[in-house]
Design an enzyme around this catalytic site. Structure first.
Site, PDB file in Angstrom:
ATOM      1  CE  LYS A  23     -17.834  27.760  23.214  1.00 54.51           C
ATOM      2  NZ  LYS A  23     -19.130  27.330  22.691  1.00 54.51           N
TER       3      LYS A  23
HETATM    4  C1  PLP Z   1     -19.529  26.989  29.156  1.00 56.27           C
HETATM    5  C2  PLP Z   1     -19.585  25.893  28.130  1.00 56.27           C
HETATM    6  N1  PLP Z   1     -19.359  24.644  28.534  1.00 56.27           N
HETATM    7  C3  PLP Z   1     -19.373  23.623  27.664  1.00 56.27           C
HETATM    8  C4  PLP Z   1     -19.625  23.813  26.322  1.00 56.27           C
HETATM    9  C5  PLP Z   1     -19.725  22.617  25.441  1.00 56.27           C
HETATM   10  O1  PLP Z   1     -18.954  22.644  24.287  1.00 56.27           O
HETATM   11  P1  PLP Z   1     -19.395  21.840  23.002  1.00 56.27           P
HETATM   12  O2  PLP Z   1     -20.559  22.546  22.407  1.00 56.27           O
HETATM   13  O3  PLP Z   1     -18.180  21.855  22.141  1.00 56.27           O
HETATM   14  O4  PLP Z   1     -19.734  20.457  23.435  1.00 56.27           O
HETATM   15  C6  PLP Z   1     -19.835  25.117  25.855  1.00 56.27           C
HETATM   16  C7  PLP Z   1     -20.049  25.395  24.439  1.00 56.27           C
HETATM   17  O5  PLP Z   1     -21.107  25.546  23.937  1.00 56.27           O
HETATM   18  C8  PLP Z   1     -19.856  26.180  26.793  1.00 56.27           C
HETATM   19  O6  PLP Z   1     -20.109  27.433  26.403  1.00 56.27           O
END
Ligand code: PLP
Length: 373
Positions: free
Chosen positions: A186
């Site tokens: 990110k």
């Molecule tokens: C659009 C979206 N939603 C949710 C997430 C979930 O985040 P995490 O991987 O921190 O749980 C991500 C990240 O990968 C994402 O790109």
């Protein structure tokens, strides 16, 4: 086998001595969890975005899940969301027993098409999870109007959109509860981690309790007022978050410059569509650089050719409704969301990160041009 010896990765975190310093400070303090770094991180993040409350959590997924719990999305409810997203934006309410309803996306923005959302509303609809895919802000105002008109919960999955702007204001500050994610690919990272922004004090209090096993404000360690989770972020991650927020402006402008360089070196490449540019209402935060190949191009061959040259790519993004568990559980099939499905066949993420080398970007462009020729 790769032609050269050096690889160009898909993503890479942007870290320096300041990150090390703040992480080391926490390690030396001995306060590894529930310590002061978390408050400092939340305050810094909330101030940066101009929101009153930010609750840090263990991941973007856990933040989304908590908003689904707080929104009361559960058994018997339908929740409308985007098929062209990462699975967590749909999983977050499925965990609570709600049923996903996928509305198609707009081919230009790759975000939920408000007209498709409206058409998908039924008497059972309880919520909408809107996603700012690839850091491009979704149509928040029309979606908010729909939510208000039909009495629906609206959750903004801004996991990919830290620093984006919608109608002149930073994403996450519009008064719709929003979630950001900090996995190392990110814009900024905490290793694993996420944060929820809200303007509502009650929601903030609920988030703080639910992430901490349902403990109540002022209650004891073994007193649990509600069914909660361990969705806490730890202080080591939060310290990294503080250092990352400190340099967020630099990160965002370096990524903006990197995207502009791709725009230049890829401008002459045929059979390729570049990511949508900004307009008065939408300013993208550059999370990934995703190009769309012309119909008929064998994407697998392009991927293999780039891989041979040590260039990593990814098939961002498969349509969620066609994932194996979705087909099995809900019987979703091809044809449900044609725009998303078409994009899923043709989009390709190129190497993209804050400190990407301009020479490497040229190499990616040359390799892509050759593969498409
Ligand atoms: C659009 C979206 N939603 C949710 C997430 C979930 O985040 P995490 O991987 O921190 O749980 C991500 C990240 O990968 C994402 O790109």
């Amino acid at each position: 086998m790769s032609v050269g010896t050096r690889k160009i990765p898909l993503s890479s975190p942007y870290l320096d001595e300041r990150d090390e310093e703040l992480v080391l400070e926490v390690l030396r303090s001995g306060r590894l969890s529930l310590g002061p770094a978390i408050d400092r991180f939340e305050r810094a993040f909330a101030d940066k975005l101009g929101v009153p409350y930010a609750a840090a959590v263990s991941s973007g997924t856990s933040g989304l899940h908590l908003l689904a719990v707080i929104g009361g999305l559960g058994e018997g409810d339908e929740v409308i969301t985007s098929p062209y997203s990462f699975v967590a934006s749909a999983n977050c309410f499925i965990y609570e027993g709600a049923t996903p309803v996928f509305a198609d996306v707009d081919a230009r923005t790759m975000n939920l098409d408000p007209a498709a959302v409206e058409a998908a509303i039924t008497p059972r609809t309880k919520g909408i999870v809107a996603v700012d895919i690839f850091g491009y802000p979704c149509e928040l105002d029309p979606l908010r109007e729909l939510a208000e008109k039909h009495g629906l919960v609206l959750i903004q999955d801004a996991c990919e959109a830290l620093g984006a702007q919608y109608r002149g204001r930073t994403v996450g500050s519009h008064g719709v509860d929003a979630v950001f994610a900090f996995y190392p690919n990110k814009q900024m990272t905490t290793g694993e981690g996420g944060i929820v922004t809200t303007r509502d004090e009650e929601t903030y209090r609920a988030l703080v309790s639910l992430r901490n096993q349902g403990r109540a404000d002022g209650g004891g360690w073994l007193d649990h007022a509600r069914l909660g989770f361990n969705y806490r972020i730890d202080d080591i991650s939060a310290a990294l978050g503080i250092a990352q927020v400190e340099k967020l402006d630099t990160i965002l402008s370096l990524r903006h410059a990197a995207a502009a360089r791709y725009g230049k070196v890829l401008a002459g490449v045929d059979r390729l569509e570049l990511p949508l540019g900004d307009d008065a209402d939408h300013v993208r935060s550059w999370f990934v650089y995703v190009v769309t190949l012309e119909r008929g191009i064998d994407r697998e061959r392009v991927i293999a050719e780039l891989e041979r040259q040590g260039i990593a790519t990814s098939r961002y993004l498969p349509s969620i409704h066609l994932q194996a568990y979705m087909r099995e559980r809900y019987g979703f099939r091809e044809g449900l969301c044609p725009v998303s499905e078409d994009l899923s066949q043709r989009t390709l993420a190129l190497p993209f990160y804050t400190a990407i080398d301009p020479g490497d970007q040229e190499q990616v462009a040359d390799a892509l041009a050759a593969a498409l020729a």
